[in-house]
Design a protein around this motif. Structure first.
Motif, PDB file in Angstrom:
ATOM      1  N   ARG A  77       0.855  -1.186   0.000  1.00  0.00           N
ATOM      2  CA  ARG A  77       0.000   0.000   0.000  1.00  0.00           C
ATOM      3  C   ARG A  77       0.892   1.238   0.000  1.00  0.00           C
ATOM      4  NH1 ARG A  77      -3.299  -2.969   4.308  1.00  0.00           N
ATOM      5  NH2 ARG A  77      -4.852  -4.023   3.035  1.00  0.00           N
ATOM      6  N   THR A  78       0.475   2.231  -0.747  1.00  0.00           N
ATOM      7  CA  THR A  78       1.257   3.455  -0.891  1.00  0.00           C
ATOM      8  C   THR A  78       0.479   4.628  -0.317  1.00  0.00           C
ATOM      9  OG1 THR A  78       2.238   2.603  -2.934  1.00  0.00           O
ATOM     10  CG2 THR A  78       2.421   4.970  -2.544  1.00  0.00           C
TER      11      THR A  78
ATOM     12  N   ARG B 291      -0.770   7.998  -0.456  1.00  0.00           N
ATOM     13  CA  ARG B 291      -0.949   8.949  -1.554  1.00  0.00           C
ATOM     14  C   ARG B 291      -1.020  10.383  -1.059  1.00  0.00           C
ATOM     15  NH1 ARG B 291      -2.656   6.449  -6.473  1.00  0.00           N
ATOM     16  NH2 ARG B 291      -1.266   4.650  -6.587  1.00  0.00           N
TER      17      ARG B 291
ATOM     18  N   TYR C 104      -4.244   5.687   1.745  1.00  0.00           N
ATOM     19  CA  TYR C 104      -3.350   4.702   1.140  1.00  0.00           C
ATOM     20  C   TYR C 104      -4.026   4.074  -0.073  1.00  0.00           C
ATOM     21  CZ  TYR C 104      -0.315   4.804   5.242  1.00  0.00           C
ATOM     22  OH  TYR C 104       0.546   5.197   6.229  1.00  0.00           O
TER      23      TYR C 104
ATOM     24  N   GLU D 280      -2.682  -1.004  -5.003  1.00  0.00           N
ATOM     25  CA  GLU D 280      -2.695  -1.230  -6.443  1.00  0.00           C
ATOM     26  C   GLU D 280      -3.002  -2.673  -6.807  1.00  0.00           C
ATOM     27  OE1 GLU D 280       0.330   0.657  -8.748  1.00  0.00           O
ATOM     28  OE2 GLU D 280       0.367   2.413  -7.445  1.00  0.00           O
TER      29      GLU D 280
END
Length: 170
Positions: A6-7, A9, A90, A93
Motif C-alpha cells: 500500500r502506498t 498517496r 493509502y 494497487e
C-alpha cells in the motif's frame, strides 16, 4: 498472487483542529511497544517477557518553517494541551482500493528544532510531542486506543485494562 504494498498517496495534519496540509512535510507516527521485563524462574527451561505497561508514546512532525500555533503551546502545563490528528489515504494497487488511516493523539509539544537556515531553502521546523492519548482508526474501525492517564488500553475493541480497573474499584 502476492499483493502489492500500500502506498501513502496523501495525508493531512491538524494541530488543535487547524489543518497544515500545505505546510507539514513529514509525520513520524508513534512507535507502539510494550514495556516488558525478562523473567526466568528456577524450574523454567527459558525466559518469558512479563508485561509491565507501554513504552513512552511520541510523535515527531516536520514543517517547512516555524508554526506559530505550535510554538504558542510549547511546554504547556497540561499533559494533553495539544491535539494532533493525522489522516492518510493509502492506495492498494493490487485491487485498486483505497484505505483511510487516522491517528488522533493528545499531548504536549516538548521539543522544537528550528533547523538550519539557508537562503533559498524552505527550511525545516521539527517538533517532538510526548503523548498521553493515542487512537488508531483504519477504514472507520477503531484498531487501538491508549489513554495513559485514564488507564485505557483497547486493541480491536477489547479493553485490556477493564477488569483490572474493576478489580480496584474504578
Amino acid at each position: 498472487m502476492a499483493g502489492l504494498p500500500r502506498t501513502l498517496r496523501k495525508f493531512n495534519v491538524f494541530n488543535n483542529r487547524k489543518s497544515f496540509v500545505a505546510e507539514c512535510l513529514e509525520m513520524k507516527l508513534p512507535k507502539l511497544a510494550m514495556k516488558t521485563e525478562e523473567y526466568r524462574g528456577a524450574g523454567m527451561i527459558g525466559s518469558v517477557d512479563l508485561l509491565k505497561g507501554i513504552d513512552k508514546l511520541e510523535m515527531e512532525h516536520t514543517y517547512s518553517g516555524p508554526v506559530e500555533e505550535i510554538v504558542a503551546s510549547f511546554g504547556a502545563d497540561k499533559h494533553d494541551a495539544s491535539e494532533l490528528r493525522w489522516m492518510g489515504s493509502y492506495a492498494d494497487e493490487s485491487d485498486g482500493s483505497d484505505h483511510a488511516v487516522e491517528v488522533v493523539a493528545r499531548g504536549r509539544h516538548n521539543e522544537l528544532d528550528l533547523g538550519d537556515a539557508k537562503a533559498g531553502d524552505n527550511g525545516s521546523f521539527k517538533v517532538k510531542t510526548s503523548l498521553s492519548y493515542f487512537k488508531l482508526v483504519v477504514n472507520g474501525k477503531e484498531w487501538m486506543e491508549l489513554d495513559v492517564v485514564n488507564d485505557v488500553f483497547k486493541v480491536m475493541g477489547v479493553d485490556r485494562q477493564a477488569q483490572h480497573r474493576k478489580n480496584v474499584g474504578l
